[in-house]
Design a protein around this motif. Structure first.
Motif, short mmCIF file in Angstrom:
data_model
loop_
_atom_site.label_atom_id
_atom_site.label_comp_id
_atom_site.label_asym_id
_atom_site.label_seq_id
_atom_site.Cartn_x
_atom_site.Cartn_y
_atom_site.Cartn_z
N MET A 130 40.09 36.21 39.08
CA MET A 130 41.02 36.69 38.01
C MET A 130 41.59 37.91 38.70
N ASP A 131 42.91 38.05 38.39
CA ASP A 131 43.87 39.28 38.93
C ASP A 131 44.39 39.90 37.74
N CYS A 132 43.72 41.25 37.52
CA CYS A 132 43.60 42.20 36.38
C CYS A 132 44.03 43.37 36.78
N ALA A 133 44.66 44.09 35.84
CA ALA A 133 45.15 45.64 36.17
C ALA A 133 44.02 46.50 36.25
N ASP A 134 43.04 46.39 35.30
CA ASP A 134 41.80 47.27 35.40
C ASP A 134 40.62 46.53 34.84
N ASP A 135 39.35 47.52 34.75
CA ASP A 135 38.30 46.78 34.11
C ASP A 135 38.43 46.17 32.57
N ASP A 136 39.07 47.07 31.93
CA ASP A 136 39.24 46.68 30.60
C ASP A 136 39.77 45.49 30.35
N SER A 137 40.91 45.30 31.05
CA SER A 137 41.74 43.79 31.07
C SER A 137 40.75 42.81 31.63
N TRP A 185 32.63 40.66 38.24
CA TRP A 185 32.26 41.60 39.39
C TRP A 185 33.71 42.02 39.88
N GLN A 186 33.77 43.14 40.65
CA GLN A 186 34.96 43.44 41.37
C GLN A 186 34.41 43.63 42.63
N MET A 239 47.49 44.69 41.20
CA MET A 239 46.44 43.90 40.48
C MET A 239 45.19 44.07 41.44
N THR A 240 44.04 44.00 40.77
CA THR A 240 42.75 43.94 41.43
C THR A 240 42.11 42.75 40.94
N VAL A 241 41.58 42.09 42.18
CA VAL A 241 40.65 40.81 42.04
C VAL A 241 39.22 41.00 41.37
N TYR A 242 39.03 40.08 40.37
CA TYR A 242 37.72 40.32 39.94
C TYR A 242 37.21 38.79 39.81
N ARG A 243 35.96 38.43 39.75
CA ARG A 243 35.42 37.32 39.90
C ARG A 243 34.29 37.18 38.37
N ALA A 244 34.53 36.06 37.83
CA ALA A 244 33.58 35.91 36.62
C ALA A 244 32.88 34.70 37.04
N TYR A 245 31.28 34.95 37.18
CA TYR A 245 30.63 33.96 37.72
C TYR A 245 29.95 33.51 36.44
N ILE A 246 29.79 32.33 36.34
CA ILE A 246 29.11 31.53 35.30
C ILE A 246 27.78 31.43 35.54
N VAL A 247 26.74 31.74 34.88
CA VAL A 247 25.33 31.82 35.06
C VAL A 247 24.63 30.72 34.56
N GLY A 248 23.91 29.96 35.39
CA GLY A 248 23.18 28.79 34.86
C GLY A 248 21.70 29.09 34.53
N ARG A 249 20.81 28.31 34.58
CA ARG A 249 19.51 28.58 34.56
C ARG A 249 18.84 29.27 35.64
N HIS A 250 17.78 30.22 35.50
CA HIS A 250 17.24 30.89 36.55
C HIS A 250 18.10 31.81 37.04
#
Length: 64
Positions: A21-28, A45-46, A1-12
């Motif tokens: 998230m731990d996911c098998a690949d970019d698609d997942s 991001w990965q 598994m590869t570690v990814y991070r999903a960043y929530i983007v606010g104003r500016h």
């Protein structure tokens, strides 16, 4: 598994939250991150590699 991070983007384009998230690949990882989009954009991001950005209003994805 590869570690990814999903960043929530606010104003500016400031990150206001992060979901790891731990996911098998970019698609997942893209599938998982797309579920996080609501009223804020999300950047996936990965490590230091940008994978995708999800824009909240149109719910469209741009691969980087």
């Amino acid at each position: 598994m590869t570690v990814y991070r999903a960043y929530i983007v606010g104003r500016h384009d400031q990150f206001i939250g992060v979901v790891q998230m731990d996911c098998a690949d970019d698609d997942s990882a893209v599938t998982s991150a797309s579920r996080l989009v609501d009223s804020h954009d999300v950047e996936l991001w990965q490590m230091d590699r940008p994978v995708a950005r999800f824009d909240a209003p149109s719910k469209q994805i741009r691969r980087k």
